[in-house]
Design a protein around this motif. Structure first.
Motif, short mmCIF file in Angstrom:
data_model
loop_
_atom_site.label_atom_id
_atom_site.label_comp_id
_atom_site.label_asym_id
_atom_site.label_seq_id
_atom_site.Cartn_x
_atom_site.Cartn_y
_atom_site.Cartn_z
N GLY A 80 0.48 -1.01 0.41
CA GLY A 80 0.11 0.01 -0.17
C GLY A 80 0.90 1.40 0.03
O GLY A 80 0.72 2.72 -0.22
N ASP A 81 1.95 0.96 0.03
CA ASP A 81 2.70 2.67 0.45
C ASP A 81 3.49 3.05 -1.30
O ASP A 81 3.76 2.17 -2.09
CB ASP A 81 4.41 1.56 0.03
CG ASP A 81 5.44 3.24 0.76
OD1 ASP A 81 5.56 3.84 -0.22
OD2 ASP A 81 6.37 3.57 1.70
N VAL A 82 2.64 3.91 -1.97
CA VAL A 82 2.34 4.68 -2.94
C VAL A 82 4.01 5.16 -3.43
O VAL A 82 4.55 4.41 -4.66
CB VAL A 82 1.96 5.42 -3.13
CG1 VAL A 82 1.63 6.70 -4.46
CG2 VAL A 82 -0.23 5.18 -2.90
N GLU A 83 4.50 5.56 -2.63
CA GLU A 83 5.97 5.74 -3.70
C GLU A 83 7.20 4.89 -4.17
O GLU A 83 7.44 5.30 -4.77
CB GLU A 83 6.60 6.52 -2.77
CG GLU A 83 5.81 7.91 -2.60
CD GLU A 83 5.31 8.23 -3.78
OE1 GLU A 83 6.46 8.83 -4.22
OE2 GLU A 83 4.50 9.44 -4.03
N GLN A 84 7.12 4.04 -2.89
CA GLN A 84 7.28 2.35 -2.74
C GLN A 84 7.03 1.74 -4.11
O GLN A 84 7.69 0.89 -4.95
CB GLN A 84 7.65 1.44 -2.15
CG GLN A 84 8.05 -0.01 -1.37
CD GLN A 84 9.61 0.18 -2.12
OE1 GLN A 84 9.99 1.21 -2.41
NE2 GLN A 84 10.02 -0.57 -2.36
N ALA A 85 5.93 1.60 -4.06
CA ALA A 85 4.96 1.26 -5.17
C ALA A 85 5.95 1.52 -6.66
O ALA A 85 5.97 0.85 -7.84
CB ALA A 85 3.84 0.81 -5.54
N ILE A 86 5.85 3.34 -6.80
CA ILE A 86 6.44 4.00 -7.59
C ILE A 86 7.78 3.08 -8.37
O ILE A 86 8.16 2.87 -9.75
CB ILE A 86 6.70 4.66 -7.89
CG1 ILE A 86 4.69 5.52 -7.59
CG2 ILE A 86 7.26 5.69 -9.13
CD1 ILE A 86 4.55 7.31 -7.35
N ARG A 87 8.28 3.04 -6.99
CA ARG A 87 9.90 2.63 -7.12
C ARG A 87 9.97 1.50 -7.91
O ARG A 87 10.72 0.76 -8.61
CB ARG A 87 10.76 3.56 -5.91
CG ARG A 87 10.92 4.13 -5.47
CD ARG A 87 11.74 4.04 -4.14
NE ARG A 87 11.20 3.77 -2.87
CZ ARG A 87 10.71 4.36 -2.11
NH1 ARG A 87 10.36 6.08 -2.98
NH2 ARG A 87 10.23 4.43 -1.19
N ILE A 88 9.36 0.19 -7.48
CA ILE A 88 9.34 -0.72 -8.33
C ILE A 88 8.76 -0.76 -9.62
O ILE A 88 9.66 -1.78 -10.50
CB ILE A 88 7.75 -1.80 -7.80
CG1 ILE A 88 8.32 -1.91 -5.69
CG2 ILE A 88 7.58 -3.35 -7.54
CD1 ILE A 88 7.26 -2.54 -5.05
N ILE A 89 7.50 0.17 -10.00
CA ILE A 89 7.05 -0.41 -11.33
C ILE A 89 8.05 1.25 -12.04
O ILE A 89 9.28 -0.02 -13.25
CB ILE A 89 5.87 0.86 -11.18
CG1 ILE A 89 4.97 0.57 -10.46
CG2 ILE A 89 5.66 1.40 -12.42
CD1 ILE A 89 3.28 1.53 -10.29
N ARG A 90 9.31 1.52 -11.68
CA ARG A 90 10.32 1.77 -12.22
C ARG A 90 11.41 0.94 -12.39
O ARG A 90 12.33 0.57 -13.55
CB ARG A 90 10.90 3.49 -12.00
CG ARG A 90 9.94 4.57 -12.21
CD ARG A 90 10.39 5.38 -10.99
NE ARG A 90 11.79 5.81 -11.79
CZ ARG A 90 12.41 7.38 -11.45
NH1 ARG A 90 11.97 7.87 -9.58
NH2 ARG A 90 13.76 7.17 -11.87
#
Length: 251
Positions: A80-90
């Motif tokens: 649920g951590d949005v910023e961590q999710a973005i890092r995973i996506i990148r």
């Protein structure tokens, strides 16, 4: 004439001419047929490129997951951590780009006419999905035409401000906020998407790295991987900037 038979100057001129149509449509004017160079080839190529980026890059097809599914998976892994999710996506999309860039550059000059077009399309598809997934985890609705156009604008980076200016849209803040403030009608957004397609084609036609750097077997593979990872990193950073968090996820 540039790489893949695309003239980068002609593509840029076509993008500028098409942008004037956006301004007319936004002001309630009729969309006139643009007097563009190479109507059949260049215009058709821009339209097909944009359609594929929207249909496959955002909505997904076959083994290529949709941006929404990628966003959901990343959020799950990030708890649920949005910023961590973005890092995973990148991270994940840069890895995909590295593999694609390496494989298509292995054959060097002899396979470049066949491998490079595939890599270019793959690169933009990966960049589109990465940007759209970033927007999704930040709370944007990927079904909204403005969001889809903003995703495409992010792919062309600094050129997007110039394109929006020519289209009569003031680029203040992110691309999404600029398009929303401009309240462009659906026909104008469609024409804007075509202008973005022209700009992307112009970049392909003027790609010096793609023309010469990947012409050396094996070494071209390594260089292709480095270039794609670097460029996807820039797109990812731009996506995070252009789609700031909104109050509620799934807006």
């Amino acid at each position: 004439m540039g790489l893949l038979g695309i003239d980068s100057d002609e593509a840029t001129k076509a993008a500028d001419a098409t942008a004037t149509q956006v301004r007319a449509a936004a002001n309630g004017g009729a969309l006139e047929r643009a007097k563009l160079p190479d109507e059949g080839g260049l215009t058709g190529a821009a339209t097909r490129l944009v359609e594929r980026l929207l249909d496959i890059g955002i909505d997904g097809r076959g083994p290529f997951d949709s941006a929404e599914k990628v966003a959901e998976t990343a959020l799950k892994h990030a708890r649920g951590d949005v910023e961590q999710a973005i890092r995973i996506i990148r991270r994940d999309h840069r890895q995909i780009g590295a593999v694609g860039g390496f494989v298509t550059g292995l054959g060097g000059f002899f396979t470049m006419p066949l491998s490079l077009p595939a890599n270019v399309l793959e690169f933009y598809l990966v960049g589109t999905r990465m940007t759209a997934a970033t927007a999704k985890v930040r709370g944007y609705d990927l079904s909204q035409p403005e969001i889809r156009s903003a995703v495409l604008l992010t792919l062309i980076g600094a050129d997007s401000d110039d394109l929006l200016k020519k289209a009569g849209v003031v680029a203040s803040g992110g691309k999404w906020s600029s398009l929303a403030a401009g309240r462009l009608p659906a026909p104008a957004l469609m024409v804007l998407n075509k202008a973005i397609g022209f700009r992307l084609l112009g970049r392909i036609g003027g790609s010096t790295f793609a023309r010469f750097g990947r012409a050396v077997p094996i070494l071209g593979g390594a260089l292709g991987a480095v270039i794609d990872v670097y460029m996807l990193g820039r797109i990812g950073a731009q996506a995070a900037k252009e789609f700031p968090p909104v109050a509620t996820y799934g807006r």
